[in-house]
Design a protein around this motif. Structure first.
Motif, mmCIF file in Angstrom:
data_model
loop_
_atom_site.group_PDB
_atom_site.id
_atom_site.type_symbol
_atom_site.label_atom_id
_atom_site.label_comp_id
_atom_site.label_asym_id
_atom_site.label_seq_id
_atom_site.Cartn_x
_atom_site.Cartn_y
_atom_site.Cartn_z
ATOM 1 N N GLU A 108 -18.281 -21.587 -49.122
ATOM 2 C CA GLU A 108 -17.785 -22.736 -48.348
ATOM 3 C C GLU A 108 -16.713 -22.310 -47.355
ATOM 4 N N ASN A 110 -16.293 -19.378 -45.914
ATOM 5 C CA ASN A 110 -16.936 -18.647 -44.810
ATOM 6 C C ASN A 110 -17.663 -19.606 -43.869
ATOM 7 N N ALA A 111 -18.386 -20.571 -44.455
ATOM 8 C CA ALA A 111 -19.129 -21.537 -43.636
ATOM 9 C C ALA A 111 -18.169 -22.387 -42.810
ATOM 10 N N PHE A 113 -15.214 -21.616 -41.769
ATOM 11 C CA PHE A 113 -14.645 -20.776 -40.717
ATOM 12 C C PHE A 113 -15.617 -20.670 -39.538
ATOM 13 N N VAL A 114 -16.870 -20.364 -39.843
ATOM 14 C CA VAL A 114 -17.883 -20.206 -38.792
ATOM 15 C C VAL A 114 -18.090 -21.530 -38.045
ATOM 16 N N GLU A 115 -18.087 -22.641 -38.795
ATOM 17 C CA GLU A 115 -18.329 -23.958 -38.203
ATOM 18 C C GLU A 115 -17.060 -24.598 -37.629
ATOM 19 N N LYS A 116 -15.934 -23.876 -37.729
ATOM 20 C CA LYS A 116 -14.645 -24.345 -37.205
ATOM 21 C C LYS A 116 -14.265 -25.726 -37.758
ATOM 22 N N ARG A 117 -14.336 -25.838 -39.066
ATOM 23 C CA ARG A 117 -13.966 -27.078 -39.741
ATOM 24 C C ARG A 117 -13.119 -26.746 -40.965
#
Length: 124
Positions: A108, A110-111, A113-117
């Protein structure tokens, strides 16, 4: 100072010269001095004490709960260990790192961070 392990702890908390001064004089130190010597993280006015503590807790709570738990455990378990590599301390760190990497919260994080949320931690 002798009671409750104070003498054992103080030399691990501040430089030896400060520990010796405190232990041998028995004199109290001010909040400002405790901050300067690194015995306390923050010095705030009495009315700011609870709000300041809550702000710190909120900062900690932004992190994955299992990651916080593992970090705290690793720090406490390695306090008195040799930190030269390789050593048992490194084994402790590797153990807790492997636990952390296996959590749903790691995925979660990592996700998010990538999704900027902001992450939504589940403690799993």
């Amino acid at each position: 100072m002798i009671a409750n392990g104070g003498l054992l702890r103080i030399s691990r908390q501040v430089p030896l010269k400060f520990a010796m001064e405190m232990a041998l004089t028995g004199e109290p130190i001010s909040a400002a001095q405790a901050h300067e010597w690194g015995l306390v993280n923050h010095v705030v006015k009495e009315e700011e004490l609870l709000p300041s503590a809550i702000r710190l807790a909120e900062r900690i709570c932004r992190n994955a709960p299992l990651s916080v738990r593992y970090t705290k455990a690793a720090i406490y378990k390695t306090l008195d260990m040799n930190i030269m590599y390789p050593s048992a301390a490194w084994d402790v760190i590797e153990y807790y790192t492997s636990l952390d990497l296996a959590t749903e919260d790691k995925i979660e994080g990592n996700a998010a961070f990538v999704e900027k949320r902001k992450p939504v931690w589940k403690g799993r």
